[in-house]
Design an enzyme around this catalytic site. Structure first.
Site, PDB file in Angstrom:
ATOM      1  CG  HIS A 142      -1.917   0.976   1.397  1.00  0.00           C
ATOM      2  ND1 HIS A 142      -1.657   2.259   1.805  1.00  0.00           N
ATOM      3  CD2 HIS A 142      -3.252   0.920   1.165  1.00  0.00           C
ATOM      4  CE1 HIS A 142      -2.795   2.952   1.842  1.00  0.00           C
ATOM      5  NE2 HIS A 142      -3.777   2.165   1.451  1.00  0.00           N
ATOM      6  CG  ASP A 187       0.579  -2.284   6.188  1.00  0.00           C
ATOM      7  OD1 ASP A 187      -0.379  -2.358   6.984  1.00  0.00           O
ATOM      8  OD2 ASP A 187       0.495  -1.722   5.080  1.00  0.00           O
ATOM      9  CD  GLN A 207      -6.822  -4.448   4.132  1.00  0.00           C
ATOM     10  OE1 GLN A 207      -7.760  -5.188   4.484  1.00  0.00           O
ATOM     11  NE2 GLN A 207      -7.024  -3.186   3.759  1.00  0.00           N
ATOM     12  CE  LYS A 253      -7.243   0.008   6.245  1.00  0.00           C
ATOM     13  NZ  LYS A 253      -7.970   0.425   5.062  1.00  0.00           N
ATOM     14  CB  CYS A 261      -3.686   3.317  -1.563  1.00  0.00           C
ATOM     15  SG  CYS A 261      -4.870   4.605  -1.251  1.00  0.00           S
TER      16      CYS A 261
HETATM   17  C1  LIG Z   1      -2.297  -2.919   3.480  1.00  0.00           C
HETATM   18  C2  LIG Z   1      -2.674  -1.553   3.942  1.00  0.00           C
HETATM   19  N1  LIG Z   1      -1.755  -0.784   4.515  1.00  0.00           N
HETATM   20  C3  LIG Z   1      -2.040   0.464   4.976  1.00  0.00           C
HETATM   21  C4  LIG Z   1      -3.302   0.977   4.856  1.00  0.00           C
HETATM   22  C5  LIG Z   1      -3.551   2.362   5.348  1.00  0.00           C
HETATM   23  O1  LIG Z   1      -4.460   2.361   6.391  1.00  0.00           O
HETATM   24  P1  LIG Z   1      -5.010   3.748   6.964  1.00  0.00           P
HETATM   25  O2  LIG Z   1      -5.660   4.446   5.817  1.00  0.00           O
HETATM   26  O3  LIG Z   1      -5.951   3.361   8.015  1.00  0.00           O
HETATM   27  O4  LIG Z   1      -3.824   4.502   7.454  1.00  0.00           O
HETATM   28  C6  LIG Z   1      -4.319   0.203   4.277  1.00  0.00           C
HETATM   29  C7  LIG Z   1      -5.704   0.658   4.158  1.00  0.00           C
HETATM   30  O5  LIG Z   1      -6.127   1.376   3.289  1.00  0.00           O
HETATM   31  C8  LIG Z   1      -3.988  -1.078   3.790  1.00  0.00           C
HETATM   32  O6  LIG Z   1      -4.903  -1.841   3.203  1.00  0.00           O
END
Ligand SMILES: Cc1ncc(COP(=O)(O)O)c(C=O)c1O
Ligand SMILES: Cc1ncc(COP(=O)(O)O)c(C=O)c1O
Lengths: 418, 148, 418, 148
Positions: free
Chosen positions: A123, A200, A203, A226, A366
């Site tokens: 991401h 990270d 998910q 999430k 993203c």
């Molecule tokens: C794999 C992953 N990393 C990071 C994020 C970023 O999360 P957040 O927008 O809550 O900071 C997301 C969610 O969009 C994600 O799916």
């Protein structure tokens, strides 16, 4: 209609509505999940009885607020089997957690000529902060490739991770490819080269049992929103000895021990990282979300979502002209299903589904480097949570067929240079 | 069922313009060009225009994206071709109002012609940005042209 | 009992409770305010009907969430008379806003030998970020002193602010001294020396009409939780041309325009600053809080609070052995009343008041340099909002006298090297 | 009225120890010292101890703060003076339990003596930290003493 795992669906009032004249089917859980009544009640109760600023007051409300805020931290620690509350830092989100790791620990650890290793399926929030560190420190950012099936290529990982590597940062579960990455193995690999392992968990934490000590990661990041909690609260886990050494990235308010005119020093971890008034109600609500998840049982959640995938994935891949990304073996696939219909732009597909009450996401999720890697500009993504049902999967499958037909016969073979 | 409503968005004119876009391609000797992107979905439109003596002598677009963004770009080029810059900018403003659900002059509506049909996107708020992309790009080009 | 400005007290369910067997008198509003029913209902409604991630989806819920999130931004802009939504950045808090200004704009603007000017009455959040900039850039951090009355010494300001000054950063209202600082004049002074003006609006925005264009500040920072909104949402206002030039401090998620493997670029302001999923419900609730405040009228709020101060301050200063900090002229004093009782430690006083249901704060109020300056270690602080009443002021005054008596006769002249 | 409850916290022993603190001051030849601060309120306690042959031969404290932190420090020094280190640490643990509302051994309670009266702070959660400060500092000193 079935009511999701343990009839949990009835705990989510938002799901009981019509959108565009059809019962809502919410399949955008990878973007954010819905909130159960118990979490909403926690927020209301807090504001109707106990609201005060934390750590600052000697009055009764302040004590109640502080007590609940820190109790939630303990719940988070237990939830991911962290060794203590001191390893749990409240942040806004996964993105903020990763940024703090990169900008403080990353910039401190990485020197000229060093390497940072991420993967092709990250991401943006686990890409761009590391690009910044690489730029600042004149280091190199390297990518682990994927297998034909869309899984992390562990042979390539063994090549990319070398003695030059200082940090390895990988998603525990992908928000596009529907795969779970072998974080424990990657951590071993990283540590064998004296590199640090950042995972990270945006998910993964909502969907499977996470044990940061078993994974032996140095950092773990995830988002409350999430996993049933409100927006604006996230978690940064770090090994205690690492957090002790790491400098805060924000200053002021209660993170401070002593301030004099020209200098200041900080409290101990995790408080030294939490500058200013934190998202108190968000943290307490995250604690309540964790209670809810524990009550269902993370293993039950994983198993139930696996059932949904076992049911849906084979049917989805059978649709004529569909490309489904990631492994086609349901056993290797999470409840995140990305796909494209031939000749149709994902936006048009998503609008078609929306007209049928079905919420999916269309776009690059993203993950533009991954889109480049897959040579597509965007995909549709349907993502499950434990309150979804097989009936909803059927609604998705039916609607996809109808959307296809609409654009094929209704009027069109509508363009698209996708 | 819900999909029936799709006909309101994907009208024949729109599908037709998406399938057979008018003025698609790079024009010769443009006096202005502008590429815009919708970062959320990746829709990308580049418009080029040749302004001669205050009039739009030639106009074209390239890019890729969804049905709505492509059709809207195609319809825009058809409307603006030959118009003087002032009228063109007025029509762009009128289009922008229309797709946000606003009312516009009868005269402008007539001048917009088929493009006014894209106005139905107002009922599909998630897609307004797609419809607007080419027109925004063109407005910026013409703004620069007028100022220089 | 009276019901606060326009009977607003009844909109705050939390106030209707007993603490330690006495009706709660909440006088810790400078730390955080309570939330009206309408704000809580906004949060509930959002989560029960519209919750989705913003800016990302083409489905109906995502559109509703985005629409409300951006509409709230417009409300904030109008509330402080900012020129457009593009100048309003969502942050977690005043502290985060000030940190972003300091770490991005500050580090970029300030060079070796330059000076940053703050004052003796700043909150840690407007001190320590500037200490960091001074340290990073080998610049000097200077302090404007106070008059005997506890007001900003404008003569000193004119001395401290010179052509070497790059940034002047001052609280619009003090969280300890109960004074409002002449920000407009300071901005003129700063601009005359080509310096930038940063105002910390944490204690002003909730209580008085703020017009950032009239003040002509370059940056303005404030927190939602001190003005009826939930925790976890704050605002950074910046002049448009400055925000356009300023680099984000966090990266990833929807702040991005394009990401390639080795580089990325950003969206325009304010979105480029908002990395990751923002506090969506917090922002929408802030919009609702602003509706509530506008409905009461900021001028009415200021006038009502002034009435409370006019009533309370003279009575407070009359208590035998009390030291009240800041101006003794009620016309110059906000609803923030800091004091100490001779021979009594503020913690003991606050516990005494708490036993009587009265919530005040005791401590350094995150203003240790000011405590040093005043040569005291801590104070008690009672702070009003528009839902407080004269009856509550009386309860405070009575209880203070009783606490004094308790420690004097009950048993003690209990120590204290304060 | 509410203030009546204050008597439960500010018992005579506590007020007395705050007003006339025992063992206040720097001791000679300490074997260990530790200063702790409650950053929220500024309470500051420095304890010094002289351990001789496994026994606490001398103990003292300096610092400033509220009634509770001062009284608790004074009572602590009185209890610990002359105890062997192992017993001292056990009593510190017992005290820590007591002020968090836990139950302790009758024997420990007896050994704590007047200090056990500080246990009533358990009902005043906002003040537990004040009561604990000196004892935490002492525990860290003794921990180091035992380890070295
Ligand atoms: C794999 C992953 N990393 C990071 C994020 C970023 O999360 P957040 O927008 O809550 O900071 C997301 C969610 O969009 C994600 O799916
Ligand atoms: C003057 C002033 N500045 C800054 C802050 C910090 O606000 P926050 O904790 O919401 O970041 C406060 C509040 O405590 C304050 O009173």
């Amino acid at each position: 209609m079935s009511k999701g795992l343990n009839d949990s669906r009835t705990d989510f009032p938002i799901l009981d509505q019509e959108v565009n004249g059809e019962p809502l089917v919410y399949l955008d859980n990878a973007a954010t999940t819905q909130k159960p009544v118990s979490v909403l009640q926690t927020i209301m109760h807090y504001y109707e009885h106990d609201n005060a600023n934390v750590h600052r007051g000697v009055h009764t409300l302040a004590e109640r607020a502080t007590e609940q805020f820190e109790a939630a931290r303990d719940k988070v620690a237990a939830f991911i089997n962290a060794p203590s509350r001191k390893t749990i830092v409240y942040t806004r989100s996964t993105t903020e957690s990763l940024n703090w790791i990169a900008s403080s620990f990353g910039n401190a650890m990485v020197n000229e000529g060093d390497e940072i290793v991420i993967s092709e399926l990250e991401h943006h929030s686990n890409v761009v902060p590391w690009q910044q560190v690489a730029k600042n420190q004149h280091a190199t950012l390297k990518y682990i490739g994927l297998t034909a099936d869309g899984e992390l290529d562990m042979d390539d990982a063994r090549k990319q991770i070398t003695d030059k590597t200082k940090i390895v940062a990988i998603a525990h579960a992908s928000n596009v490819m529907g795969v779970v990455n072998p974080i424990k193995e990657l951590a071993q690999l990283a540590h064998a080269h004296n590199a640090y392992m950042v995972a990270d968990g945006a998910q993964s934490t909502p969907h499977l049992k996470v044990d940061v000590q078993d994974l032996d990661v140095d950092f773990y990041a995830f988002s409350g929103h999430k996993m049933l909690a409100p927006t604006g609260i996230g978690i940064l886990y770090g090994k205690p000895e690492i957090l002790d050494e790491m400098e805060p990235t924000q200053f002021g308010g209660e993170m401070i021990n002593e301030v004099h005119e020209q200098a200041a020093d900080w409290k101990e971890s995790p408080w030294k990282f939490e500058a200013g008034t934190p998202n108190i109600s968000g943290a307490i609500a995250l604690g309540s979300a964790i209670d809810y998840l524990n009550n269902l049982g993370m293993d039950n959640i994983s198993a139930y979502e696996q059932e949904l995938v076992d049911y849906t994935l084979p049917k989805l891949t059978q649709i004529d002209g569909i490309t489904v990304y990631g492994p086609h073996d349901p056993a290797k696939h999470t409840g995140v299903l990305s796909f494209n219909l031939e000749g149709l732009h994902p936006h048009d597909v998503a609008t078609g589904l929306d007209m049928d009450g079905i919420a999916v996401r269309a776009g690059h999720h993203c993950a533009q480097p991954l889109m480049e890697y897959l040579s597509c500009e965007a995909t549709c993504r349907a993502s499950f949570y434990f309150y979804n049902t097989k009936e909803e999967a059927d609604r998705l499958l039916d609607a996809l067929n109808e959307v296809k037909e609409f654009f094929a016969n209704g009027t069109s073979k509508a363009e698209r240079t996708v | 069922m819900g999909l029936a409503k799709l006909n309101e968005l994907y009208k024949t004119v729109i599908i037709d313009n998406a399938n057979y876009p008018r003025h698609k391609g790079q024009i010769a000797d443009p006096t202005g060009e502008m590429q815009l992107k919708n970062p959320t979905c990746g829709d990308l439109i580049k418009v080029s225009v040749k302004v001669d003596d205050g009039k739009i002598a030639d106009v074209g677009f390239t890019g890729s994206g969804c049905t709505i963004s492509q059709a809207s770009a195609s319809l825009m080029t058809t409307v603006l071709m030959g118009k003087d810059v002032k009228t063109a900018r007025r029509l762009i403003l009128a289009f922008s109002k229309l797709i946000s659900g606003g009312d516009i002059d009868d005269e402008d509506e007539e001048l917009l012609g088929d493009a006014a049909i894209v106005g139905s996107v107002a009922e599909f708020p998630t897609r307004i940005k797609c419809a607007a992309l080419a027109w925004h790009a063109m407005d910026e080009v013409l703004d620069k042209t007028q100022k220089s």
